[in-house]
Design a protein around this motif. Structure first.
Motif, PDB file in Angstrom:
ATOM      1  N   UNK A  94      40.980  43.048  45.537  1.00 62.11           N
ATOM      2  CA  UNK A  94      40.351  42.126  46.288  1.00 62.11           C
ATOM      3  C   UNK A  94      41.301  40.934  46.865  1.00 62.11           C
ATOM      4  N   UNK A  95      40.869  40.301  47.915  1.00 61.67           N
ATOM      5  CA  UNK A  95      41.597  39.290  48.539  1.00 61.67           C
ATOM      6  C   UNK A  95      41.789  38.103  47.713  1.00 61.67           C
ATOM      7  N   UNK A  96      41.091  37.935  46.893  1.00 56.57           N
ATOM      8  CA  UNK A  96      41.152  36.899  45.768  1.00 56.57           C
ATOM      9  C   UNK A  96      42.527  37.075  44.971  1.00 56.57           C
ATOM     10  N   UNK A  97      42.546  38.083  44.559  1.00 54.84           N
ATOM     11  CA  UNK A  97      43.745  38.649  43.699  1.00 54.84           C
ATOM     12  C   UNK A  97      45.123  38.645  44.628  1.00 54.84           C
ATOM     13  N   UNK A  98      45.003  38.904  45.818  1.00 51.51           N
ATOM     14  CA  UNK A  98      46.349  38.695  46.832  1.00 51.51           C
ATOM     15  C   UNK A  98      46.616  37.298  46.900  1.00 51.51           C
ATOM     16  N   UNK A  99      45.655  36.415  47.094  1.00 52.97           N
ATOM     17  CA  UNK A  99      45.818  34.995  47.300  1.00 52.97           C
ATOM     18  C   UNK A  99      46.422  34.459  45.921  1.00 52.97           C
ATOM     19  N   UNK A 100      45.671  34.804  44.681  1.00 53.74           N
ATOM     20  CA  UNK A 100      46.290  34.174  43.576  1.00 53.74           C
ATOM     21  C   UNK A 100      47.688  34.581  43.181  1.00 53.74           C
ATOM     22  N   UNK A 101      47.974  36.041  43.682  1.00 52.20           N
ATOM     23  CA  UNK A 101      49.359  36.563  43.270  1.00 52.20           C
ATOM     24  C   UNK A 101      50.333  35.811  44.485  1.00 52.20           C
ATOM     25  N   UNK A 102      49.924  35.558  45.562  1.00 54.64           N
ATOM     26  CA  UNK A 102      50.888  34.936  46.263  1.00 54.64           C
ATOM     27  C   UNK A 102      51.208  33.376  45.601  1.00 54.64           C
ATOM     28  N   UNK A 168      39.767  39.219  38.385  1.00 54.64           N
ATOM     29  CA  UNK A 168      39.105  38.804  39.591  1.00 54.64           C
ATOM     30  C   UNK A 168      37.811  39.866  39.492  1.00 54.64           C
ATOM     31  N   UNK A 169      36.589  39.358  39.941  1.00 54.55           N
ATOM     32  CA  UNK A 169      35.303  40.015  39.758  1.00 54.55           C
ATOM     33  C   UNK A 169      35.620  41.378  41.096  1.00 54.55           C
ATOM     34  N   UNK A 170      34.961  42.506  40.874  1.00 59.59           N
ATOM     35  CA  UNK A 170      35.019  43.656  41.892  1.00 59.59           C
ATOM     36  C   UNK A 170      33.481  43.552  42.253  1.00 59.59           C
ATOM     37  N   UNK A 171      33.160  44.003  43.307  1.00 54.33           N
ATOM     38  CA  UNK A 171      31.804  43.975  43.814  1.00 54.33           C
ATOM     39  C   UNK A 171      31.736  45.491  44.302  1.00 54.33           C
ATOM     40  N   UNK A 172      30.347  45.966  44.331  1.00 48.62           N
ATOM     41  CA  UNK A 172      30.012  47.381  45.002  1.00 48.62           C
ATOM     42  C   UNK A 172      29.952  46.990  46.304  1.00 48.62           C
TER      43      UNK A 172
END
Length: 179
Positions: A94-102, A168-172
């Motif tokens: 998810x995009x949130x994981x990408x931002x946190x990794x950045x 980070x939560x994943x969604x359907x």
């Protein structure tokens, strides 16, 4: 909140870009700090070798400590890379994981860059002073430890952020083609 989301909204392709930039930032900035600290302290070490060649082994401490900073960046880059999604896995990153990794990559990389600047300046000056006065060695090591701690703080925060990114939560979601 709607029950169904488009996969392209939750898991955009740009998320992997931010994650990869985090890994690259950690490695690049940490190696910049490491190389500057090594080069700057190495100049002082060369000067020490001219004045007191018998003290070189004790004077090499700043060069070794600067080299460790590059390892911090490599550790964070490898961990972030492990969190990146595999190609073709739509619901993996998810995009949130990408931002946190950045952010994690910047945390480790820029902290190591700052530590490398401090180690280089303190190392160069202290090693030159050690050539003139042997009693300065303990003070030199203490100053270098506190400078190295800056990079270690960034590493710790990056590891904590990576743990957050992996939870980070994943969604359907529904693929964009099924509409």
């Amino acid at each position: 909140m709607p029950a169904e989301f488009l996969c392209s909204d939750i898991y955009p392709q740009s998320a992997a870009f931010f994650g990869a930039m985090g890994a690259a930032s950690a490695l690049i900035f940490a190696n910049l700090g490491s190389s500057y600290g090594t080069a700057k302290a190495g100049i002082g070490l060369a000067h020490l070798g001219i004045i007191h060649a018998d003290r070189i082994m004790r004077g090499i401490v700043p060069v070794v400590m600067a080299g460790i900073l590059g390892i911090y960046g490599m550790i964070v880059a490898v961990i972030i890379n492990g969190g990146l999604a595999k190609t073709g896995d739509v619901k993996a990153y998810p995009s949130a994981a990408g931002y946190i990794h950045f952010g994690a990559g910047l945390s480790a990389g820029l902290s190591s860059l700052a530590a490398g600047l401090a180690i280089g300046i303190v190392g160069d000056t202290s090693v030159r002073a050690y050539g003139k006065q042997e009693k300065i060695f303990v003070a030199m090591v203490l100053m270098l430890i506190f400078a190295e701690a800056l990079g270690l703080y960034g590493l710790i925060i990056a590891l904590l952020m990576n743990g957050t990114a992996s939870s980070v939560m994943t969604y359907e979601c529904i693929p964009a083609t099924s509409q």
